[in-house]
Structures are given as structure tokens and as C-alpha cells.
Design a protein around this motif. Structure first.
Motif, PDB file in Angstrom:
ATOM      1  N   ARG A   1       0.823  -1.200   0.000  1.00 51.55           N
ATOM      2  CA  ARG A   1       0.000   0.000   0.000  1.00 51.55           C
ATOM      3  C   ARG A   1       0.865   1.262   0.000  1.00 51.55           C
ATOM      4  NH1 ARG A   1      -4.856  -0.129   3.872  1.00 51.55           N
ATOM      5  NH2 ARG A   1      -5.553  -1.542   2.258  1.00 51.55           N
TER       6      ARG A   1
ATOM      7  N   VAL B   1      -3.587  -2.151 -15.141  1.00 51.84           N
ATOM      8  CA  VAL B   1      -4.450  -3.338 -15.187  1.00 51.84           C
ATOM      9  C   VAL B   1      -4.011  -4.336 -14.116  1.00 51.84           C
ATOM     10  CG1 VAL B   1      -5.054  -5.327 -16.578  1.00 51.84           C
ATOM     11  CG2 VAL B   1      -5.053  -3.079 -17.600  1.00 51.84           C
TER      12      VAL B   1
ATOM     13  N   ARG C   1      -2.261  -3.795 -11.409  1.00 49.58           N
ATOM     14  CA  ARG C   1      -2.515  -3.285 -10.064  1.00 49.58           C
ATOM     15  C   ARG C   1      -3.968  -3.483  -9.665  1.00 49.58           C
ATOM     16  NH1 ARG C   1      -4.880   1.523  -9.007  1.00 49.58           N
ATOM     17  NH2 ARG C   1      -4.838   2.254  -6.844  1.00 49.58           N
ATOM     18  N   GLY C   2      -4.886  -3.181 -10.600  1.00 55.09           N
ATOM     19  CA  GLY C   2      -6.304  -3.344 -10.295  1.00 55.09           C
ATOM     20  C   GLY C   2      -6.607  -4.780  -9.882  1.00 55.09           C
ATOM     21  N   ASP C   3      -6.059  -5.726 -10.624  1.00 56.53           N
ATOM     22  CA  ASP C   3      -6.288  -7.130 -10.310  1.00 56.53           C
ATOM     23  C   ASP C   3      -5.668  -7.503  -8.968  1.00 56.53           C
ATOM     24  OD1 ASP C   3      -7.943  -8.096 -12.157  1.00 56.53           O
ATOM     25  OD2 ASP C   3      -6.499  -9.371 -13.209  1.00 56.53           O
TER      26      ASP C   3
ATOM     27  N   LEU D   1      -5.046  -5.621  -6.439  1.00 54.61           N
ATOM     28  CA  LEU D   1      -5.819  -5.043  -5.339  1.00 54.61           C
ATOM     29  C   LEU D   1      -6.935  -5.995  -4.920  1.00 54.61           C
ATOM     30  CD1 LEU D   1      -6.299  -1.285  -6.287  1.00 54.61           C
ATOM     31  CD2 LEU D   1      -5.002  -2.214  -4.382  1.00 54.61           C
ATOM     32  N   ALA D   2      -7.595  -6.599  -5.912  1.00 57.47           N
ATOM     33  CA  ALA D   2      -8.687  -7.515  -5.598  1.00 57.47           C
ATOM     34  C   ALA D   2      -8.150  -8.854  -5.100  1.00 57.47           C
ATOM     35  CB  ALA D   2      -9.552  -7.709  -6.832  1.00 57.47           C
TER      36      ALA D   2
ATOM     37  N   GLU E   1      -7.018  -9.564  -1.423  1.00 58.85           N
ATOM     38  CA  GLU E   1      -8.034  -9.716  -0.374  1.00 58.85           C
ATOM     39  C   GLU E   1      -8.729 -11.072  -0.457  1.00 58.85           C
ATOM     40  OE1 GLU E   1      -8.119  -7.479   1.819  1.00 58.85           O
ATOM     41  OE2 GLU E   1      -7.004  -5.886   0.783  1.00 58.85           O
ATOM     42  N   ARG E   2      -8.338 -11.890  -1.437  1.00 62.05           N
ATOM     43  CA  ARG E   2      -8.974 -13.200  -1.561  1.00 62.05           C
ATOM     44  C   ARG E   2      -8.561 -14.094  -0.405  1.00 62.05           C
ATOM     45  NH1 ARG E   2     -10.004 -14.442  -7.329  1.00 62.05           N
ATOM     46  NH2 ARG E   2     -11.450 -12.776  -7.886  1.00 62.05           N
TER      47      ARG E   2
ATOM     48  N   ASN F   1      -2.028 -15.531 -11.045  1.00 65.40           N
ATOM     49  CA  ASN F   1      -3.416 -15.135 -11.244  1.00 65.40           C
ATOM     50  C   ASN F   1      -3.582 -13.844 -12.033  1.00 65.40           C
ATOM     51  OD1 ASN F   1      -5.340 -17.065  -9.910  1.00 65.40           O
ATOM     52  ND2 ASN F   1      -3.784 -16.819  -8.327  1.00 65.40           N
TER      53      ASN F   1
ATOM     54  N   ARG G   1      -6.532 -25.426 -13.280  1.00 67.35           N
ATOM     55  CA  ARG G   1      -7.937 -25.827 -13.308  1.00 67.35           C
ATOM     56  C   ARG G   1      -8.324 -26.361 -14.668  1.00 67.35           C
ATOM     57  NH1 ARG G   1      -8.391 -21.185  -9.893  1.00 67.35           N
ATOM     58  NH2 ARG G   1      -8.298 -19.925 -11.762  1.00 67.35           N
TER      59      ARG G   1
END
Lengths: 336, 300, 567
Positions: B116, B178, B180-182, B184-185, B188-189, B213, B296
Motif C-alpha cells: 500500500r 491493469v 494493479r487493479g487485479d 488489489l482484488a 483480499e482473496r 493469477n 484448473r
């Protein structure tokens, strides 16, 4: 979230000042010269006098602060005056003057904005509207003929430069078929159905070229991101719970796949403002992109600087919007 | 991947990846096309009699023939040879700029998304680079570094380094945002939280859990970047900031051919088709790789 | 109608034709012009660009201008002042113009000598940065004699006093409109700079910088029948190729300016059948300039490319001659310009009185002679075919601005030079840098950090005196002048300077011609400047557009009032 937004907005001011200074210094350093497109028959002494008349005789920091003052105080007052119609709001006196036309930069930008919004803005909206469903469906039916065709068209569309597709379209649709005009008439006033048809015809080719280009990239990101999520456990859970495919895909998967797509779309919106340089040139749309490239060629520093800084403001703004949208799409993302 | 209960001997994960990759028809065809194009550009010139810069003024503007399979240009240069020579430069520039730009973008994106404290400064830096006008930047770079680079590495290599760097440092920003956006999400997974709770160090967490990922947006960026780099290079040559004029590149061949679109359409089409082929094949290879690397999908 | 009589017979016949074709002002309807470089301002005094000069010539007019043949023609006056008719004083120190009575500005006010005097004041204002200042050189004062008479007094004898108020580069602006726009205030007058009030056939109704200009017939134009067109649109931007297509293939546009395209491309377009290309020759010569000083990067910046360091290879005239002999100029013309080019052996190719005929032997390519010259100079072929002398390879750095035709020329010349054993390293530089003159950039044509460079140059009007003056000693760009200067080759020859001084004192046209030819010969026969192609200008007009006479001496739109629609 509100605190975060506020903090980011405050932080934007020093960021933008720094960006403006960097661009200014970059232009200052660059070897171009406003006299370069003058004929060689103009002798050096005259060139030097012309340079001084343009204000280039002063030290760079003085010129920067002058520009900064004009950009942040005087020009907004004129824009405001024009928007509200109250002319007394405008601050009298010097304005940011373009080297080429010796007229206020803001007036020229205002004159160019409609063309760019019509053509570039519209094609961006078309691009998004096309790309999202195609991307979603391509991912849903991965490796179907629809997906293959979509991949093929978008990759070809993206890999062919617009300086190639533009003249090709002109050759086919203007010269051989005679459907569309080569030249975009920026003075056309749409006040009847006939003029509207004319406007559609002259917009058709540039909008098509740009839509193809925009849709191609967004489709790729949409499809890839959907594919990533399609195999996740929560999707299986949703299906197992008996949700319809429609809800599973369009609510669960889509929402989780939007983050990279939102980034790409948000990054693209400011570029609508700078226009599509080559496409505008090829089709003579003469919007902001053409304005920028001509100003760069002519080393019209006030024009380049003003356009770039307006662009920077939009970038900072839309990146902030994207960041806020992330948190909306995925509540787990926290900035505080 | 190796289960103690099965009879299969333990095998390297990369064999699995390869097996999966092989079943992806698009990826296999893409690889073959890509290799063929590389062979055409890099081995071809040794087998072909004409040089890309040899001017035979008597045989200019010729159509395809056995001597000149793609015809000759307005100065009588063999277009077949120019396509090969041009491909060398375009492929090298495209791939080098792509690797550099995607590496920079992914690095900055991951760092900004994950830590952060770095997010603010790195993203403001991204804003700055997004706002810089490309052409003046290139003019300044070429003024400051062209002579030095030419002196150090010779004209061609110096120019190559400068162009690759210029393209890369003006195009990493989208990948960075792009990614960074991913990130960020992703961070938190649950599985990341789980990994962190058992004390996985940041470095391992990033390389093991985060990076795989964000691979698919990175792959998309990479394929789009190749096309962008090849086209940007041509725009640079077109503006006189690229390679010396006796140095053909695909992009330059396209732009040179445009004025002749009516008389000799193939002159602009051929290099255009080659650029598209490269981008398409790289795209399919990327698709195949992404599928192959996703456990997967590989499991199925 | 007195003015018409002054026109040469053929031109007058052409100009009178529209009168027969259409009777009234404006009945030819609408005219569409396309300029692929868009004009940014209508005031030529604030921009020296050709595109601005052409656009403003629709609205603003000079007292006299050059016609399509380069002959000085009275425009807002009844006759050209000369020594014979007493208009120019015997000592060549003053010239008196008499304005035709009854001329009106487009706002209905009369044109007076005060406007003419004001024009000079406007351009000569020290803070104005006037682009056309060269035309107002050596003026002591501009005296208003009466309402219609104005006398220009010079500080030195002027054998050719037709600088101020002559040609599209120096038109008359209205005093009432520009009164408050002098000097530093010039840029504040946007309205005046965009829609100047003029005496010309049209007036501006809408000006959008770098995009489009809309004009309508001037209701107060001196000839009540003219102009034939009621309205004009001048669209700018795009590229030359599609501008040509819009005129010759789709017929969307009536007139396209300056089609710099390969000859076969233009020929294909002309098959479209909607329009025809037209070309004319002026004084523009594409040339190779030889650097007589050493551009080696190993030298200190103060002496690199200056006269302190003579060029180690090119100082030998035999090498310079060999490089010139190896070039096939006819082929260059065929590849690059077609009918819009001619092989050039002189740097002053036109007008005929100034064009030397002593150098025509440059046209045939002579590779054997070139090789012999290099042998003679002691350069012997090395193992790779490139000549060597005292361990130095014969390598030339060859730079030019970025432009498709120039790059083709570079490739061709590189090959010819290789055939005589000279290696050429090609380089192209973005035109805005190359011609930019930034002393900080290593890539400007003035700095000349290369052995040879190629570009085109010309002179305005029909007299080459100041153009030939560029090659005098002391005018070379060097660090102490911030790399400004016109003597690009760093040529210096006292004999040349003396001869040029003589030219400046000579008034008789035949003598001027003789001296100018001698000056030209000195430069060309020393192979300091190697002329390649005499470049004409190609425009195109629709088949339905009549009255077009391409004029390279003034403005292509000089006689737009006479243009008409063929029914």
C-alpha cells in the motif's frame, strides 16, 4: 471512501503541478523550434526577432509561472464566461497565445472539441458497446466459431495501423464505390434530416476505423478476464445452487471480471480528448488530435503544453474514478 | 500434481504444461506460423540472392515473378528481400519492446497493488508517464542519446536500443494499471489471506499466489504490445526518428506503400499481412500458454 | 480597366474569357480549395509560411505582384515605377507608388497611401517580430505625399527597389483595423489576424485556424463583374495523396495545392478523369551541400564543423567533383518528380536572365570520370571496394530531412557512390528538428554535423541578390553566432565577395544577370553546392474550373478573381 477521494483530489494538485513542470521542461529541452516550418528565405536575424516577439526571450521559469497563472486563473475565467454567457466573468488582459495562429489557445480547443467528441467519443462508446457483449460471449463459448472469428477480426483490426486502414477505406468506399466523402466538413451545421444524413456519411469511415481499434482491445481484456473467472469455485457454487446461466454469467462472473476492463476503459477516456491523431489526419476531421500533432510539428509550445496538461488532468481524474469503481465492484478492496 | 496413490511416476510440472499446450490447436498452429516467419526473416537472407538495399533501377515497379516473388519497389529493390530484412528489425523491436514493457508494467503493477505504501508514488508516476507527449519525448531522447549510443554500440544497435527503450518506457502504464487493479482484488482473496496467515513471506506470496493469477491480463497486454511496438516503430521511422532510411522495417514498408495503394496494392498489404500474422500467432500462443498454465483447465 | 491592358496578351485573353462565360459577380457559385497543410493565420506578417501566404492572398493584395511568368505587374497601382518613368529616383534611393484612384476596402472605405505607410510601420515595428522584415530592409522612411501617392526612401541605393508592398509576401493591410495592433500587441488582435479587411476579391466569413476558411465575394471589389465565384471554402489538413484524389478522382474539391507525390502516383490519379495536374517552375532547387569543414565528433565542440577545421576529404575539389559526376540527375527527376522536375546544374535556375548555361555538362552521369578523379586524388580501392587513402576510408555521412522522395534519392545516390568506391552512411532527421535551428540540437542543417546534406532552397521574387549573398565569408553558422547563418557550406572566397558587392551596386538588368551567373558558376564549378533537381510545383484543378494559371513567383491564388466554373 469519501476521505480517500478527498485525499486523492488534494494530492492531485501537486501531482499535476509536477506533471506540468515536467512537460514544460521536456518541451523546453526538445530541439524543435517554432521557426522551423518557415521558408529558408527568412534570414536568421528576422527569425531571432520573431522568436523574441513570441516571448521566447525570457528565462524559462518566468515563462512557466506566467503560463501557470494564465492556465489556472485567466483561462478558466474565460471558459466560465463562455459557458454561463456572463462576459464580465472573464479576466481581461493577456491569455495563452498559440505561436501558430496568435490567438488564444482555449478558443481553438473549444472550436475543435465538437469534431473530436462526435467522431472519437462516439467511436469509443460504440467500441465499448460492441466489445463487452462480444468479449462475454466469446469467453462463454470459448473456441466456438464465434470466438474464433471475434479473435481473428479483433487481432487483425488491432495489428493493422490506422495509417493503413484509413487510406484503404478511402480507396474502397470513396473512390471505387463513391459512398462516403473523403473530406470531413467541420463547418456542417446539423439542422435538418438531410444534414444529419450528411453528417452520418462523413463520420462513417473514421468512426468505423476507430471503433474497430477500440473494440479490439477491450474485447481481448474482457474475454481473458471472463475466462479467468469462469473456472472459479464460486461459479460452480452458483450453478449448483440452481441459478440460471444468465444470472451466473451476467451477475456473478461479469462483476468479478470487470476490474481489468474498467481500468482499460478508464484509461481510454482521456485519450478521447487528445483525439485520434492519425485517424483525424487521414480523414481530415481536424479535431484535437490533429491540433496536437500540428502544434508539435510547429513547436507551438503553449498549445502542446496546454493540451497535454488538460490531458493530464483527465488522466488523474479518470484513474481516480477507476480506483473508486474497483471498490464498488469488489467491496473487499479497501484504500483506507 | 503428483498424487502418492497413483501409479504414475512423479513428473515435472512443465511436462504437464507441454502436454496441455500440445492439445491446443490454435496454439500449435500459431507456434508453427511464428517459427516459420522467424525462419523466413532470420535464415532467409542467407539463401536469397538479392540484398534488401540493392537498387536495380531498370527493373523497378515489377509485379511478382520467379526472380522477384513479391515484385520490386519504386527503386527496383527486391521486395522479398526487403520483407525478410524488415522482419528481422520489426520482430526484434516488437518482441524486445514487449518484454521490456510488460516486465516494467507487471513489476510496477504488482508492487503498487500489493504494497500500500508504494501505491501512491508509483501510481502518480504512472499518471506522469501517461500524460507525457510521446513525440517531444522522443525528440529529446534522440537529441540527448542518439550520438552517444551510436558511438558506443554502432549506429544500428544504438538506434535499436534507443527505439526499444523509448517504446517500452512510453507503453508500460496500461499493463501496470491493469495488473494493479487485479492485484488489489486478489490480495483480499481468501487463499492469499490463508497463505499470509501461515507466514508466507511477501516474495513467495507474490510469485506463487499473485503472479499466476494476473497472468491472463498480462498475456493480453503482451500480445497487444507486440502490435503496438511494431506500429510505433514504423511511425517513428516515418517521422525520421527511427532507423536510418536504408533500413527497411515492416512498418516502414507499409507506410511507404500507402501512396501506391492504387497501383500496387500488394506493396502495403504484404507487410500488413505479416504484422497481422505475427500478432495473431503470438495471440494464439498466448492463449495456449495461459490455458496450459492454469491448473484448473489442465486437470480436465 | 487600365490594369488589364498592362497584362500580357495571352494572360489578358485568358482573363477576359470568364467575362464571356458568365456575366455577373458570383454566378459561378461555390469554389472548394484543399490545402493539405492548413493555414493557421491570415496575416502574412506574423507567419512566413507558404500556406499562410497563399491563403491571405485571396483577401489581401500588394501594390504590384509577379504574374505567372514572373513579370512584375501593377495590381493596386496603374504602373510599375521605374527610373524611366520617373517613379524611381536617379540615385536609386527612393521609389514612388501611385495608387489607382477609387479602390475600396471590403468594408467600403477608400484605400489610401496612409494604409500603405502604415503597413510598413506595422512590419518594421521593433517588437512585432515581422516575418516579412526582409522585404522592408534598408528603409529610411515611408512618406505619404498625398492621398494616393507614397514614396519609400532607402538608406542605400537600391537597384531593385521592389521589396516593400510587392508580391503576396508583402500585401497592404488596413490602417483602421490594425492601428492598435502594433508591435507586442500584434497577437492580441485575433479578430484582425483571422479576418483582415482587404482589397482582394473575397472576404473572410469564418476562419478556423489549421482547419477551414470560408470566404464570400467582396461586395466592394473594384471590378463589378468579379469575382466569378460567390463563396469559397479553403479546407486544410490531411495528406497530399488524398487531396489529389479528392480533386482528380472523386471531384469533391476543385483545387488542390502542392501535390508532393511520386510522378506515377499523380499519373494514376489523373486517370480518374475529374481533374488535371498542372505544374510550373520557380527557383526551388534540390541540392547536395558539401561541408568544407570537418564534422568529426572527435573535435572539440568549438571547432567542430567550423572554418578552423578544414574538411580532411572534401577540401579536395577532385573528390567533390567525383561525387557530383557520379549522380544521374535525369533518373532522379524521373523517380522523384516526373514532369514537376528538371535536372539542375545551377543553383539559380530561373528566371532565364539569371540562369547560367555554362554548367549543362553536369547532366550526363560519368562514373568513369568520377573514378579517374578519385584515382588522381590518391584514393585507391580497398579490399571491400571502398577507397582508402593513408589508412582513411572514403566514407561520407549523408543527412537529409525526412521525406519519402529524399529517402529514395539518398538510397540511389548511396548506390552510385558505392560504384565509384565511396561509402555513404545515410541519416534522415525530422524536418522540424533539421530546419529548426535549435543551437542545442546536433541535427540541424546549420550545424551540419555531417559531410554532405541534401535539402531544397529557393529565393523569393525574381532577384537572386540576397540569395547569392549567403555564400559570403563570415556568414557561416558557428558557435559564436549560436549556429545561425546562411553560409551552410562555410564557403569563403574574397573574389566571390567582391563580385557580390558589385552586384549590389548594379542596376541594369543585363549586367545583373551576367554577375549573378558568374556567382552561380563560382559555386557550382567549385562543386561546393551540387544542384540536383529544379523542382516545380504541382497543383491540380477540377476539369470544371477555368482560369487557373499556376504562379510560383507569387501565390497560386493570385488570379482567383478570374477563376470561373466551366458550364
Amino acid at each position: 471512501m469519501f476521505n480517500y477521494t478527498l485525499r486523492r483530489l488534494l494530492l492531485a494538485i501537486p501531482t499535476l503541478l509536477f506533471i506540468a513542470l515536467t512537460i514544460f521542461l521536456l518541451l523546453e529541452l526538445s530541439p524543435g523550434d517554432p521557426m522551423s516550418d518557415m521558408p529558408l528565405t527568412i534570414p536568421p536575424e528576422v527569425r531571432e526577432q520573431m522568436r523574441i516577439a513570441l516571448g521566447l526571450g525570457e528565462a524559462w521559469y518566468i515563462r512557466f509561472f506566467k503560463w501557470l497563472y494564465l492556465f489556472s486563473v485567466v483561462e478558466p475565467s474565460h471558459v466560465l464566461a463562455n459557458l454561463t454567457g456572463i462576459q464580465s466573468l472573464a479576466i481581461e488582459g493577456q491569455r495563452i497565445i498559440s505561436f501558430q495562429s496568435r490567438s488564444p489557445v482555449a478558443d481553438i480547443i473549444a472550436q475543435r472539441l465538437p469534431q473530436t467528441l462526435w467522431v472519437v467519443g462516439l467511436s469509443y462508446i460504440f467500441g465499448i458497446l460492441l466489445a463487452l457483449p462480444i468479449g462475454i460471449y466469446s469467453a462463454y463459448k470459448q473456441y466456438s466459431w464465434f470466438d474464433q472469428a471475434g479473435t481473428f477480426i479483433s487481432m487483425v483490426g488491432f495489428s493493422l495501423p490506422t495509417f493503413f486502414t484509413g487510406p484503404l477505406l478511402i480507396l474502397i468506399f470513396s473512390i471505387w464505390l463513391g459512398w462516403f466523402p473523403i473530406i470531413y466538413d467541420t463547418t456542417l451545421v446539423v439542422d435538418s434530416w438531410y444534414d444529419f444524413a450528411l453528417q452520418l456519411r462523413q463520420m462513417a469511415m473514421p468512426v468505423f476505423v476507430l471503433t474497430l481499434y477500440n473494440a479490439a482491445q477491450i474485447t481481448r481484456f474482457m474475454r481473458a478476464s471472463m475466462l479467468d473467472n469462469m473456472m472459479q469455485d464460486y461459479v460452480r457454487t452458483a450453478r449448483a445452487k440452481g441459478m440460471t446461466e444468465r444470472v451466473t454469467i451476467l451477475v456473478h462472473v461479469l462483476r468479478n471480471s470487470m476490474i481489468p476492463v474498467v481500468t482499460v476503459i478508464a484509461l481510454g477516456i482521456p485519450t478521447v480528448f487528445t483525439g485520434a491523431i492519425i485517424t483525424e489526419q487521414v480523414f481530415r476531421v481536424n479535431g484535437l488530435g490533429q491540433l496536437l500533432i500540428i502544434a508539435i510539428y510547429a513547436s507551438d509550445f503553449p498549445m502542446v503544453l496546454t493540451l497535454s496538461v488538460v490531458f493530464a488532468i483527465l488522466i488523474v481524474l479518470f484513474n481516480l474514478i477507476a480506483d473508486i469503481l474497483y471498490a464498488v465492484l469488489d467491496p473487499r478492496i479497501r484504500y483506507d | 500434481m503428483t498424487d502418492v496413490g497413483t501409479i504414475r511416476p512423479p513428473r515435472n510440472q512443465w511436462w504437464d504444461v507441454w502436454d496441455q499446450f500440445k492439445t491446443h490447436r490454435g496454439a500449435v498452429i500459431g507456434s508453427i506460423v511464428f517459427l516459420l516467419i522467424c525462419a523466413f526473416c532470420f535464415i532467409g537472407p542467407f539463401l536469397w540472392e538479392y540484398s534488401a538495399t540493392y537498387i536495380d533501377i531498370r527493373s523497378r515497379n515489377q509485379g511478382p515473378s520467379w526472380a522477384h516473388p513479391f515484385g520490386t519497389d519504386q527503386l527496383g529493390r527486391d521486395i522479398f528481400a526487403r520483407m525478410m530484412k524488415g522482419g528481422q528489425v520489426s520482430l526484434a523491436v516488437g518482441i524486445a519492446a514487449m518484454v521490456l514493457s510488460v516486465f516494467l508494467g507487471a513489476l510496477i503493477g504488482v508492487l503498487a497493488g500489493y504494497f500500500r505504501r508504494l501505491d501512491g508514488p508509483l501510481m502518480r508516476l504512472t499518471d506522469l508517464f501517461l500524460a507525457l507527449p510521446l513525440l517531444p519525448l522522443l525528440l529529446v531522447m534522440s537529441m540527448l542519446f542518439r550520438q552517444k549510443l551510436s558511438a558506443m554500440f554502432g549506429v544500428e544497435t544504438g538506434m535499436f536500443l534507443m527505439i526499444v527503450t523509448a517504446i517500452a518506457i512510453t507503453s508500460w502504464m496500461r499493463t501496470a494499471r491493469v495488473v494493479r487493479g487485479d492485484v488489489l482484488a486478489l490480495k483480499e482473496r481468501e487463499y492469499v489471506l490463508a497463505a499470509r496467515s501461515i507466514g508466507t513471506p511477501n516474495r513467495r506470496l507474490i510469485t506463487r499466489h499473485i503472479l499466476p493469477n494476473v497472468l491472463s491480463p498480462v498475456m493480453v497486454s503482451a500480445t497487444l504490445m507486440i502490435a503496438t511496438a511494431i506500429i510505433t516503430e514504423s511511425a517513428l521511422s516515418f517521422l525520421g526518428m527511427g532507423f536510418p532510411p536504408d533500413f527497411p522495417t515492416w512498418g516502414r514498408l507499409v507506410s511507404d506503400g500507402i501512396d501506391y495503394l492504387q497501383q500496387y496494392p500488394s506493396r502495403a498489404m504484404l507487410p500488413g499481412v505479416f504484422i497481422s500474422l505475427v500478432v495473431l500467432s503470438v495471440n494464439y500462443i498466448g492463449d495456449g500458454l495461459r490455458d496450459a498454465l492454469d491448473p484448473r483447465i489442465r486437470g480436465r | 480597366m487600365k490594369r488589364r491592358i498592362a497584362l500580357s496578351g495571352a494572360a489578358a485573353a485568358l482573363a477576359l474569357m470568364p467575362l464571356a462565360a458568365s456575366a455577373d459577380r458570383g454566378d459561378s457559385g461555390h469554389l472548394n480549395l484543399i490545402y493539405w497543410q492548413a493555414p493557421s493565420i491570415m496575416n502574412v506578417y506574423l507567419s512566413g509560411g507558404t500556406k499562410e501566404q497563399e491563403a491571405s492572398s485571396i483577401v489581401l493584395e500588394p501594390l504590384a505582384r509577379y504574374d505567372a511568368e514572373g513579370v512584375l505587374t501593377p495590381w493596386l497601382v496603374d504602373e510599375i515605377p521605374t527610373v524611366e518613368n520617373g517613379g524611381v529616383s536617379e540615385d536609386l534611393m527612393s521609389i514612388t507608388w501611385r495608387i489607382t484612384p477609387g479602390l475600396l476596402w471590403s468594408d467600403g472605405t477608400p484605400l489610401t497611401s496612409a494604409d500603405v505607410a502604415f503597413t510598413a510601420e506595422y512590419c518594421m515595428h521593433p517588437e512585432g517580430g515581422c516575418a516579412q522584415l526582409r522585404n522592408f530592409n534598408d528603409i529610411e522612411s515611408v512618406e505619404v505625399v498625398d492621398d494616393l501617392t507614397v514614396t519609400v526612401h532607402f538608406t542605400v541605393p537600391k537597384p531593385v527597389p521592389y521589396g516593400p508592398f510587392v508580391s503576396a509576401a508583402s500585401p497592404i493591410i488596413q490602417r483602421a483595423q490594425f492601428e492598435n495592433c502594433l508591435g507586442a500587441r500584434a497577437p492580441e488582435c485575433t479578430e484582425a489576424n483571422f479576418s483582415p479587411i482587404g482589397t482582394g476579391p473575397f472576404r473572410v466569413t469564418d476562419f478556423r485556424p489549421n482547419d477551414v476558411i470560408q470566404l464570400e465575394a467582396n461586395p466592394n471589389f473594384r471590378d463589378p463583374m468579379l469575382p466569378n465565384f460567390a463563396t469559397v471554402t479553403l479546407k486544410g489538413g490531411g495528406d497530399a495523396a488524398s487531396a489529389g484524389r479528392a480533386v482528380m478522382e472523386t471531384g469533391e474539391m476543385d483545387y488542390a495545392w502542392n501535390l508532393q507525390l511520386a510522378p506515377d502516383v499523380i499519373a494514376t490519379m489523373a486517370q480518374g478523369g475529374q481533374g488535371v495536374p498542372v505544374s510550373a517552375f520557380g527557383t526551388l532547387v534540390e541540392r547536395i551541400e558539401m561541408n568544407l569543414t570537418d564534422p568529426s565528433p572527435s573535435l572539440a565542440p568549438e571547432i567542430r564543423s567550423t572554418r578552423e577545421a578544414p574538411h580532411p576529404i572534401l577540401s579536395d575539389i577532385r573528390v567533390r567533383e567525383a561525387l557530383s559526376r557520379a549522380i544521374d540527375r535525369e533518373l532522379l527527376v524521373e523517380i522523384g518528380y516526373g514532369t514537376a522536375g528538371r535536372p539542375a546544374c545551377n543553383i539559380v535556375p530561373n528566371p532565364p536572365v539569371f540562369a547560367s548555361e555554362a554548367n549543362d555538362n553536369c547532366i550526363p552521369q560519368d562514373l568513369d570520370r568520377a573514378r579517374a578523379l578519385l584515382d588522381e586524388a590518391g584514393w585507391v580501392p580497398g579490399p571491400d571496394g571502398i577507397r582508402v587513402k593513408d589508412g582513411v576510408r572514403l566514407v561520407m555521412d549523408y543527412q537529409s530531412s525526412t521525406n519519402a522522395v529524399r529517402q529514395d534519392f539518398q538510397a540511389l545516390i548511396q548506390q552510385w557512390w558505392r560504384e565509384i568506391g565511396v561509402e555513404a552512411n545515410l541519416r534522415n532527421v525530422n524536418a522540424s528538428v533539421f530546419f529548426g535551428g535549435d543551437p542545442g540540437s546536433p541535427d540541424t542543417f546549420q550545424k551540419f554535423y555531417a559531410d554532405v546534406e541534401m535539402y531544397a532552397n529557393n529565393f523569393t521574387g525574381t532577384d537572386p541578390e540576397s540569395y547569392l549573398g549567403a555564400w559570403r565569408c563570415g556568414l557561416e553558422p558557428r558557435p559564436s553566432t549560436q549556429w545561425q547563418g546562411e553560409n551552410i557550406n562555410r564557403f569563403c572566397d574574397p573574389e566571390y565577395d567582391a563580385l557580390h558587392h558589385e552586384l549590389a551596386q548594379t542596376a541594369a538588368i543585363e549586367d545583373r544577370g551576367r554577375i549573378a551567373r558568374q556567382l552561380n558558376d563560382i559555386l557550382v564549378q567549385n562543386f561546393v553546392v551540387v544542384p540536383l533537381v529544379d523542382r516545380g510545383r504541382v497543383d491540380a484543378h477540377a476539369n470544371s474550373l477555368g482560369g487557373v494559371q499556376l504562379n510560383v513567383w507569387d501565390s497560386g491564388l493570385w488570379n482567383i478573381a478570374d477563376w470561373y466554373r466551366i458550364q
